[in-house]
Design an enzyme around this catalytic site. Structure first.
Site, PDB file in Angstrom:
ATOM      1  N   ASP A 173       0.860  -1.191   0.000  1.00 50.24           N
ATOM      2  CA  ASP A 173       0.000   0.000   0.000  1.00 50.24           C
ATOM      3  C   ASP A 173       0.893   1.236   0.000  1.00 50.24           C
ATOM      4  O   ASP A 173       1.624   1.475   0.972  1.00 50.24           O
ATOM      5  CB  ASP A 173      -0.900  -0.025   1.247  1.00 50.24           C
ATOM      6  CG  ASP A 173      -2.045   0.969   1.159  1.00 50.24           C
ATOM      7  OD1 ASP A 173      -1.940   1.936   0.381  1.00 50.24           O
ATOM      8  OD2 ASP A 173      -3.039   0.789   1.872  1.00 50.24           O
ATOM      9  N   ARG A 214      -0.190   4.353  -0.281  1.00 52.92           N
ATOM     10  CA  ARG A 214      -0.959   5.581  -0.016  1.00 52.92           C
ATOM     11  C   ARG A 214      -0.436   6.352   1.194  1.00 52.92           C
ATOM     12  O   ARG A 214       0.198   5.810   2.079  1.00 52.92           O
ATOM     13  CB  ARG A 214      -2.429   5.228   0.268  1.00 52.92           C
ATOM     14  CG  ARG A 214      -3.216   4.889  -0.951  1.00 52.92           C
ATOM     15  CD  ARG A 214      -4.620   4.466  -0.594  1.00 52.92           C
ATOM     16  NE  ARG A 214      -4.627   3.239   0.186  1.00 52.92           N
ATOM     17  CZ  ARG A 214      -5.725   2.655   0.650  1.00 52.92           C
ATOM     18  NH1 ARG A 214      -6.908   3.192   0.435  1.00 52.92           N
ATOM     19  NH2 ARG A 214      -5.656   1.526   1.333  1.00 52.92           N
TER      20      ARG A 214
HETATM   21  N1  LIG Z   1      -2.399  -1.787  -6.437  1.00 50.42           N
HETATM   22  C1  LIG Z   1      -3.642  -2.235  -6.463  1.00 50.42           C
HETATM   23  N2  LIG Z   1      -4.621  -1.402  -6.093  1.00 50.42           N
HETATM   24  C2  LIG Z   1      -5.867  -1.878  -6.091  1.00 50.42           C
HETATM   25  C3  LIG Z   1      -6.198  -3.186  -6.485  1.00 50.42           C
HETATM   26  N3  LIG Z   1      -7.522  -3.338  -6.384  1.00 50.42           N
HETATM   27  C4  LIG Z   1      -8.010  -2.154  -5.925  1.00 50.42           C
HETATM   28  N4  LIG Z   1      -7.020  -1.275  -5.745  1.00 50.42           N
HETATM   29  C5  LIG Z   1      -7.061   0.089  -5.229  1.00 50.42           C
HETATM   30  O1  LIG Z   1      -7.255  -0.004  -3.845  1.00 50.42           O
HETATM   31  C6  LIG Z   1      -7.771   1.232  -3.356  1.00 50.42           C
HETATM   32  C7  LIG Z   1      -8.847   0.914  -2.344  1.00 50.42           C
HETATM   33  O2  LIG Z   1      -8.232   0.216  -1.332  1.00 50.42           O
HETATM   34  P1  LIG Z   1      -8.891  -0.997  -0.597  1.00 50.42           P
HETATM   35  O3  LIG Z   1      -7.763  -1.814  -0.026  1.00 50.42           O
HETATM   36  O4  LIG Z   1      -9.856  -1.714  -1.525  1.00 50.42           O
HETATM   37  O5  LIG Z   1      -9.761  -0.365   0.527  1.00 50.42           O
HETATM   38  P2  LIG Z   1      -9.302   0.684   1.623  1.00 50.42           P
HETATM   39  O6  LIG Z   1      -9.483   2.053   1.054  1.00 50.42           O
HETATM   40  O7  LIG Z   1      -7.942   0.356   2.150  1.00 50.42           O
HETATM   41  O8  LIG Z   1     -10.298   0.337   2.799  1.00 50.42           O
HETATM   42  P3  LIG Z   1     -11.840   0.675   2.922  1.00 50.42           P
HETATM   43  O9  LIG Z   1     -11.898   1.993   3.640  1.00 50.42           O
HETATM   44  O10 LIG Z   1     -12.409  -0.412   3.738  1.00 50.42           O
HETATM   45  O11 LIG Z   1     -12.405   0.760   1.526  1.00 50.42           O
HETATM   46  C8  LIG Z   1      -8.239   1.996  -4.579  1.00 50.42           C
HETATM   47  O12 LIG Z   1      -7.292   3.038  -4.824  1.00 50.42           O
HETATM   48  C9  LIG Z   1      -8.179   0.960  -5.699  1.00 50.42           C
HETATM   49  O13 LIG Z   1      -7.873   1.534  -6.948  1.00 50.42           O
HETATM   50  C10 LIG Z   1      -5.129  -4.047  -6.868  1.00 50.42           C
HETATM   51  O14 LIG Z   1      -5.301  -5.218  -7.195  1.00 50.42           O
HETATM   52  N5  LIG Z   1      -3.878  -3.515  -6.849  1.00 50.42           N
END
Ligand SMILES: Nc1nc2c(ncn2[C@@H]2O[C@H](COP(=O)(O)OP(=O)(O)OP(=O)(O)O)[C@@H](O)[C@H]2O)c(=O)[nH]1
Ligand SMILES: [Zn+2]
Length: 194
Positions: A126, A128
């Protein structure tokens, strides 16, 4: 302050009228928006969704992830609450960007999971950060929130950035055969609470 508020306008949605506020990061070329619903009463914890950009899930109805349905649930819960804020956090693909996310999807089509795919591409699971989200909340004079999320990592990050999260409200969506592995990996490797 790293963010500049650009302007705001009414945004009618099928759930009700929001106030959309645009923010520009000063150093980089990223922008974010906050959708504010109701008259925010800062004397109480505010219901907040920080939704990380997912073009495929949010706009193209992808079944690979839970993002689109979580976004819709967030609109519903915020309007039912009568007030709240949805921050659309422009860090697509957990901040590896759209094109790298497509690369990561291609690796997942070959059998890797979402975390392994990021690692093969040279990223952490992650990438972010939540600096701009915390700053948006501060600009809106919001310091205490109830966060719509399944991800405890977001709560820890916001707390470090001076935002007090007094409650976590989960966003559980129906699973399908396409997103089942993705959601299992998030639970097992990324600590998501389902
Ligand atoms: N790198 C990558 N990003 C992904 C993938 N699938 C979804 N995403 C990204 O993951 C992000 C969302 O993160 P999530 O882990 O689904 O959820 P979260 O924001 O951590 O948690 P919540 O608050 O519960 O939604 C978005 O930016 C999506 O574009 C993947 O397979 N790989
Ligand atoms: Zn998604």
């Amino acid at each position: 302050m790293n963010l500049k508020k650009i302007d705001q306008a009414v945004l009618p949605t099928k759930w009700g009228n929001f106030n959309i506020i645009g923010f520009q990061e000063k150093n980089k070329n990223k922008n974010h928006v906050a959708l504010v619903y109701g008259n925010i009463d800062n004397n109480q914890p505010i219901l907040v969704r920080i939704h990380s950009e997912c073009l495929t899930g949010d706009a193209f109805f992808s079944l690979r992830c839970d993002c689109g349905l979580q976004l819709q649930q967030s609109f519903k819960k915020i309007t039912e609450e009568g007030q709240g804020i949805l921050i659309y956090h422009r860090q697509e693909g957990r901040n590896i960007g759209l094109l790298n996310k497509i690369r990561a999807y291609a690796l997942q089509d070959k059998g890797l999971d979402t975390v392994e795919a990021n690692h093969v591409l040279g990223f952490s699971a992650d990438e972010r950060n939540f600096f701009s989200c915390a700053e948006i909340l501060k600009i809106l004079n919001v310091k205490t929130i109830k966060l719509l999320t399944n991800n405890p990592f977001k709560i820890k990050n916001l707390s470090k950035l001076g935002i007090k999260v007094v409650e976590r409200i989960s966003l559980i969506v129906t699973r399908n055969e396409k997103n089942d592995n993705y959601l299992k990996t998030k639970a097992m490797k990324m600590g998501h609470l389902f």
